[in-house]
Design an enzyme around this catalytic site. Structure first.
Site, mmCIF file in Angstrom:
data_model
loop_
_atom_site.group_PDB
_atom_site.id
_atom_site.type_symbol
_atom_site.label_atom_id
_atom_site.label_comp_id
_atom_site.label_asym_id
_atom_site.label_seq_id
_atom_site.Cartn_x
_atom_site.Cartn_y
_atom_site.Cartn_z
ATOM 1 N N SER A 1 0.800 -1.222 0.000
ATOM 2 C CA SER A 1 0.000 0.000 0.000
ATOM 3 C C SER A 1 0.837 1.279 0.000
ATOM 4 C CB SER A 1 -0.958 0.022 1.188
ATOM 5 O OG SER A 1 -0.248 0.157 2.399
ATOM 6 N N LYS B 1 1.044 4.211 7.016
ATOM 7 C CA LYS B 1 0.315 5.032 6.052
ATOM 8 C C LYS B 1 0.793 6.478 6.156
ATOM 9 C CE LYS B 1 -2.765 1.914 4.663
ATOM 10 N NZ LYS B 1 -1.966 0.731 4.903
#
Length: 141
Positions: A62, A99
């Site tokens: 990701s 993230k």
């Protein structure tokens, strides 16, 4: 991207290796001894706050846009204040993730750096804690 393992840095070791500064062409080799600038200890280069630093091994894809690949080691500094745009390690509902932090106008999101993944909006009822700011990525070529 998930955290696969957490490690504390071993600051007892010192490996001062030669560092070569200047232009380094990718063509024919040249006598490198003429370019040795000094010695480099990666602990000193990568770890600014030893007591507040840890390493994590990550899994997933990701964060490819941030240069973070499956299996990479991240250097994380928990003494730094996480601000909008930082890549962070966070605990969300008991699960560790890596993230990019989006923090604007009372909106808190965790953003992937891969278009195949969706942003995560943090809700008030969720358990959320920032563990630290990612300062460096270590991966093999």
């Amino acid at each position: 991207m998930h955290v696969d393992a957490i490690y504390a840095p071993d600051l007892s070791t010192r490996y001062k290796l030669p560092i070569f500064l200047g232009r380094l062409p990718a063509g024919f080799p040249s006598p490198a001894d003429d370019y040795i600038e000094g010695k480099l200890d990666l602990n000193r280069k990568l770890i600014k706050h030893p007591a507040a630093t840890f390493f994590v091994k990550v899994t997933g894809n990701s964060m490819l846009g941030a240069g973070i690949h499956n299996g990479d080691l991240l250097v994380v500094d928990k003494s730094l204040e996480a601000v909008d745009g930082n890549v962070i390690v966070a605990s969300l509902d008991g699960e560790l993730t890596v993230k990019r932090l989006y923090k604007r106008d009372n909106v808190l999101r965790l953003l992937p750096d891969n278009k195949d993944y969706q942003p995560i909006e943090i809700q008030a009822q969720q358990s959320f804690e920032i563990w630290g700011v990612v300062t460096n990525v270590i991966h093999a070529l």
